[in-house]
Design an enzyme around this catalytic site. Structure first.
Site, PDB file in Angstrom:
ATOM      1  CG  MET A  32      -2.058  -1.189   1.065  1.00 29.46           C
ATOM      2  SD  MET A  32      -3.670  -0.867   2.109  1.00 29.46           S
ATOM      3  CE  MET A  32      -2.928  -0.708   3.544  1.00 29.46           C
ATOM      4  CG  HIS A  36       8.894  -0.061   5.839  1.00 33.57           C
ATOM      5  ND1 HIS A  36       9.163  -1.395   5.763  1.00 33.57           N
ATOM      6  CD2 HIS A  36       7.422  -0.118   6.174  1.00 33.57           C
ATOM      7  CE1 HIS A  36       8.009  -2.061   6.205  1.00 33.57           C
ATOM      8  NE2 HIS A  36       7.034  -1.363   6.200  1.00 33.57           N
ATOM      9  CG  HIS A  39       7.051  -2.130   1.625  1.00 33.53           C
ATOM     10  ND1 HIS A  39       6.800  -1.098   2.735  1.00 33.53           N
ATOM     11  CD2 HIS A  39       5.892  -2.833   2.056  1.00 33.53           C
ATOM     12  CE1 HIS A  39       5.806  -1.044   3.301  1.00 33.53           C
ATOM     13  NE2 HIS A  39       4.819  -2.076   2.889  1.00 33.53           N
ATOM     14  N   GLY A 149       5.550 -10.083   4.074  1.00 36.10           N
ATOM     15  CA  GLY A 149       6.081 -10.075   4.897  1.00 36.10           C
ATOM     16  C   GLY A 149       5.590 -10.858   5.974  1.00 36.10           C
ATOM     17  CB  SER A 188       3.478   1.950   6.079  1.00 34.10           C
ATOM     18  OG  SER A 188       3.850   1.012   5.076  1.00 34.10           O
TER      19      SER A 188
HETATM   20  O1  PAF Z   1       0.153  -5.640   3.576  1.00 34.24           O
HETATM   21  C1  PAF Z   1      -0.175  -4.801   2.928  1.00 34.24           C
HETATM   22  O2  PAF Z   1       0.288  -3.557   2.791  1.00 34.24           O
HETATM   23  C2  PAF Z   1      -1.751  -4.863   2.371  1.00 34.24           C
HETATM   24  O3  PAF Z   1      -2.765  -5.588   3.384  1.00 34.24           O
HETATM   25  C3  PAF Z   1      -1.766  -5.577   1.024  1.00 34.24           C
HETATM   26  C4  PAF Z   1      -1.274  -7.001   1.073  1.00 34.24           C
HETATM   27  C5  PAF Z   1      -1.042  -4.839   0.110  1.00 34.24           C
HETATM   28  C6  PAF Z   1      -3.287  -5.594   0.320  1.00 34.24           C
HETATM   29  O4  PAF Z   1      -3.555  -4.245   0.326  1.00 34.24           O
END
Ligand code: PAF
Length: 280
Positions: A32, A36, A39, A149, A188
């Protein structure tokens, strides 16, 4: 080089069709945004495993229970694209909302059982929103591998179940939680912590580490959880949603350590909900 950004399903598919034709494997990292190091480690894992890597950025309204939470969720697309440069991803998919939820969209993907407990208990509908958007992202990207993650461990198990149940031909890969130097799990949401709260935030992981040691020494959770909760609250957390020991496969409750046992926690610190989990 900053990877190209695609915003429509048609342009995404034009690209993935070329990769498929060339016999290349595709990995996807759904996010989303507000990226950081956690990710970026997923993007690097995908880079190591797959010929082509797509990172998706979509703040999914269906998984937010609280409109203010959705409104305040950090949106940092330019920064995110720059951060991804070093990971060598091939494409960033930032779908316009109607590419995911076109007019008349009426489908809900709901995974039973695993979604009722832990975060599901206090966030009704959250995991339906996650399962719905992730199934769309899997189908839109037609990726062979997806990287998530372990920080969101319940989400990871739900996504695995959903992909298996719907016969989506994708391998879901779980990657270790990345932590700040002081032990705070990267998220985040950490961006929303005040300077003062940021000082106390690592206490949650600290207390969990101590619980892990006690459990491995033979203590039962029921014997140690009261003290652990008191320590978290004394550090400035306002409320604990859960602090539990569960089986990492089916998330059933446990009282003692065993292979596959994991500790799970969610607690509120000055209006920010932090979650963490670790293998015991
Ligand atoms: O973990 C996340 O950032 C969200 O839940 C995801 C998997 C991108 C779905 O919107």
């Amino acid at each position: 080089m900053i990877a190209p950004i695609e915003r429509t399903l048609a342009s995404l598919r034009t690209q993935t069709a070329l990769w498929r034709k060339a016999g290349e494997t595709i990995g996807v990292v759904p996010t989303m945004g507000a990226l950081h190091q956690g990710h970026l480690s997923l993007a690097r894992a995908a880079r190591a495993e797959c010929d082509r890597v797509i990172v998706t950025i979509f703040v999914n309204p269906k998984q937010f229970n609280d409109p203010d939470d959705l409104k305040n969720y950090p949106r940092t697309e330019e920064d995110d694209a720059r951060k991804l440069e070093s990971t060598g991803v091939d494409l960033i998919y930032v779908p316009d909302p109607e590419q995911i939820y076109p007019d008349g969209f009426a489908t809900n993907v709901s995974v039973g059982g695993l979604t009722d407990m832990l975060c599901g208990a206090s966030r009704p509908g959250h995991f339906d929103g996650v399962a719905t958007v992730v199934s769309k992202l899997f189908l839109q990207t037609a990726a062979d591998f997806a990287f998530f993650g372990e920080k969101d461990y319940q989400q990871l198990q739900i996504v695995r179940r959903m992909a298996a149940d719907l016969d989506i031909p994708i391998e879901v890969v779980g990657c270790p939680t990345i932590r700040e130097e002081d032990g705070l799990a990267m998220s985040s949401r950490n961006l929303l912590l005040s300077d003062r709260s940021r000082v106390y935030a690592p206490v949650l992981a600290e207390v969990m580490e101590e619980m892990r040691a006690q459990l491995l020494d033979g203590a039962a959770l029921s014997e140690i959880v009261g003290d652990a909760q008191a320590r978290v609250l004394a550090a400035g957390f306002n409320e604990i949603d859960y602090l539990e020991l569960r089986d990492g496969r089916d998330l059933s409750l446990l009282d003692r350590a065993k292979p596959e046992a994991r500790l799970f926690a969610a607690a509120w610190l000055a209006g920010v909900r932090l979650i963490d989990n670790m293998a015991v």
